[in-house]
Design an enzyme around this catalytic site. Sequence first.
Site, PDB file in Angstrom:
ATOM      1  N   THR A 107     -15.200  20.156 -11.662  1.00  0.00           N
ATOM      2  CA  THR A 107     -14.768  18.809 -12.045  1.00  0.00           C
ATOM      3  C   THR A 107     -13.533  18.355 -11.265  1.00  0.00           C
ATOM      4  OG1 THR A 107     -13.653  17.669 -13.875  1.00  0.00           O
ATOM      5  CG2 THR A 107     -13.650  20.024 -13.987  1.00  0.00           C
ATOM      6  N   LYS A 130     -11.608  25.502 -15.981  1.00  0.00           N
ATOM      7  CA  LYS A 130     -12.499  25.175 -14.850  1.00  0.00           C
ATOM      8  C   LYS A 130     -11.828  25.538 -13.521  1.00  0.00           C
ATOM      9  CE  LYS A 130     -16.012  23.355 -14.958  1.00  0.00           C
ATOM     10  NZ  LYS A 130     -17.397  23.898 -15.108  1.00  0.00           N
TER      11      LYS A 130
HETATM   12  P1  NAD Z   1     -22.187  19.348 -21.928  1.00  0.00           P
HETATM   13  O1  NAD Z   1     -21.067  19.716 -22.845  1.00  0.00           O
HETATM   14  O2  NAD Z   1     -22.975  18.125 -22.193  1.00  0.00           O
HETATM   15  O3  NAD Z   1     -23.231  20.564 -21.852  1.00  0.00           O
HETATM   16  C1  NAD Z   1     -22.849  21.880 -21.697  1.00  0.00           C
HETATM   17  C2  NAD Z   1     -24.084  22.755 -21.888  1.00  0.00           C
HETATM   18  O4  NAD Z   1     -23.678  24.126 -21.740  1.00  0.00           O
HETATM   19  C3  NAD Z   1     -24.715  22.614 -23.268  1.00  0.00           C
HETATM   20  O5  NAD Z   1     -26.115  22.557 -23.144  1.00  0.00           O
HETATM   21  C4  NAD Z   1     -24.293  23.891 -23.979  1.00  0.00           C
HETATM   22  O6  NAD Z   1     -25.215  24.308 -24.971  1.00  0.00           O
HETATM   23  C5  NAD Z   1     -24.236  24.875 -22.818  1.00  0.00           C
HETATM   24  N1  NAD Z   1     -23.352  26.016 -23.078  1.00  0.00           N
HETATM   25  C6  NAD Z   1     -22.087  25.984 -23.582  1.00  0.00           C
HETATM   26  N2  NAD Z   1     -21.614  27.228 -23.670  1.00  0.00           N
HETATM   27  C7  NAD Z   1     -22.586  28.065 -23.210  1.00  0.00           C
HETATM   28  C8  NAD Z   1     -22.676  29.474 -23.044  1.00  0.00           C
HETATM   29  N3  NAD Z   1     -21.671  30.294 -23.379  1.00  0.00           N
HETATM   30  N4  NAD Z   1     -23.822  29.986 -22.537  1.00  0.00           N
HETATM   31  C9  NAD Z   1     -24.856  29.175 -22.198  1.00  0.00           C
HETATM   32  N5  NAD Z   1     -24.822  27.841 -22.346  1.00  0.00           N
HETATM   33  C10 NAD Z   1     -23.697  27.295 -22.837  1.00  0.00           C
HETATM   34  O7  NAD Z   1     -21.544  19.344 -20.478  1.00  0.00           O
HETATM   35  P2  NAD Z   1     -21.810  18.367 -19.237  1.00  0.00           P
HETATM   36  O8  NAD Z   1     -21.000  17.149 -19.415  1.00  0.00           O
HETATM   37  O9  NAD Z   1     -23.263  18.279 -18.999  1.00  0.00           O
HETATM   38  O10 NAD Z   1     -21.129  19.216 -18.078  1.00  0.00           O
HETATM   39  C11 NAD Z   1     -21.881  20.180 -17.341  1.00  0.00           C
HETATM   40  C12 NAD Z   1     -20.975  20.780 -16.285  1.00  0.00           C
HETATM   41  O11 NAD Z   1     -20.495  19.750 -15.415  1.00  0.00           O
HETATM   42  C13 NAD Z   1     -19.735  21.459 -16.868  1.00  0.00           C
HETATM   43  O12 NAD Z   1     -19.490  22.628 -16.155  1.00  0.00           O
HETATM   44  C14 NAD Z   1     -18.625  20.441 -16.649  1.00  0.00           C
HETATM   45  O13 NAD Z   1     -17.390  21.089 -16.483  1.00  0.00           O
HETATM   46  C15 NAD Z   1     -19.083  19.772 -15.370  1.00  0.00           C
HETATM   47  N6  NAD Z   1     -18.639  18.370 -15.190  1.00  0.00           N
HETATM   48  C16 NAD Z   1     -18.872  17.440 -16.152  1.00  0.00           C
HETATM   49  C17 NAD Z   1     -18.495  16.120 -15.936  1.00  0.00           C
HETATM   50  C18 NAD Z   1     -18.774  15.026 -16.939  1.00  0.00           C
HETATM   51  O14 NAD Z   1     -18.356  13.884 -16.730  1.00  0.00           O
HETATM   52  N7  NAD Z   1     -19.483  15.288 -18.023  1.00  0.00           N
HETATM   53  C19 NAD Z   1     -17.861  15.762 -14.736  1.00  0.00           C
HETATM   54  C20 NAD Z   1     -17.640  16.744 -13.775  1.00  0.00           C
HETATM   55  C21 NAD Z   1     -18.044  18.045 -14.014  1.00  0.00           C
END
Ligand code: NAD
Length: 321
Positions: A125, A157
């Site tokens: 991120t 992160k």
């Molecule tokens: P989210 O919270 O919607 O989903 C996270 C998923 O990970 C869920 O399905 C959850 O069940 C699963 N999860 C959590 N802990 C787990 C574990 N221990 N083992 C297996 N699965 C597990 O997150 P998101 O917004 O889809 O983000 C996904 C990735 O992208 C993350 O790594 C986040 O840091 C990164 N990211 C997100 C954004 C954003 O705007 N949402 C921006 C940049 C980067």
Amino acid sequence: MTILVTGGAGFIGSNFLFYFLREHPEDRVICLDKLTYAGQESYLEPLRSNINFRLVKGDICDREAVEELFTQEKPDLVVNFAAETHVDRSIEDPDVFLETNLMGTEVLMDACRTHGNIRFHQVSTDEVYGDLPLDRPDLKFTEESSLNPSSPYSASKASADLLVLAYHRTYDLSVTISRCSNNYGPYQYPEKLIPLTIRRALNDEPIPVYGTGENIRDWLYVEDHCKAIDMILQKGKIGEIYNIGGQCERTNLEVVREILRELEKPEDLITFVPDRKGHDLRYAMDISKIREELGWKPETDFIDGLKKTIQWYKENLELFN
Ligand code: NAD
């Protein structure tokens, strides 16, 4: 090719699964997800009949289960979306953030290196860079900017990113990292700004906005992010970091007002609440590297993306009841 996608039942992960299976129907895709509150099996309903897809409920921190899955499925490539992602929750309780976001990444990379240097992509991120001042619109984060995270979430992160780079240097693990700005689109749990605002506005409930709403985020439609990751998997250089961003900076207040306008709801639903602890002021990404090296650029116009997102929530609100 077999690809293991962790966290594929969450917001970006589910969108990535739809994108990837559509673009690469010949590949087999395994999703490993703990199915926390943020990830739901029902999101993946459209993939139920796809014979190239398998959902495995499990924790990326569970070394034995991960080992067993790697032995069974022999993935050629791992994309790690799995994470705890909500900054406010990380301020309340950092433990699980360090466990999943850092230790889980270690477990996955250990499996990658002991099963024959399996390619590992870490989804990271823009928040790892910390924030920028509001009065310097000329400043943007490049891949060389120093890591300066503000919250337990972004620190977890950033720690994981450092570990990924260390595994590349120490074990020669084939890694790439992408750092993306704020995503919006379907399948996001309605605790983050855009889906929270849409849901509350649809229910005519007050919409909380931190501080004065002046904090700036850079917004990217989720499918554009999925495409960028796919391009990095196909053409990215091993050991490299790629910034991904929407080139679409908006204050939180502008975003909320835009949603209210689209839904024809009154602005007096907006309720200013005390600011988040350590609240980052502004994020902005320099995306020259991915644009020049891989030819990626954001494609979805913010208003078009927002309209699609609003429409999706209108039709799928019951998923979050
Ligand atoms: P989210 O919270 O919607 O989903 C996270 C998923 O990970 C869920 O399905 C959850 O069940 C699963 N999860 C959590 N802990 C787990 C574990 N221990 N083992 C297996 N699965 C597990 O997150 P998101 O917004 O889809 O983000 C996904 C990735 O992208 C993350 O790594 C986040 O840091 C990164 N990211 C997100 C954004 C954003 O705007 N949402 C921006 C940049 C980067």
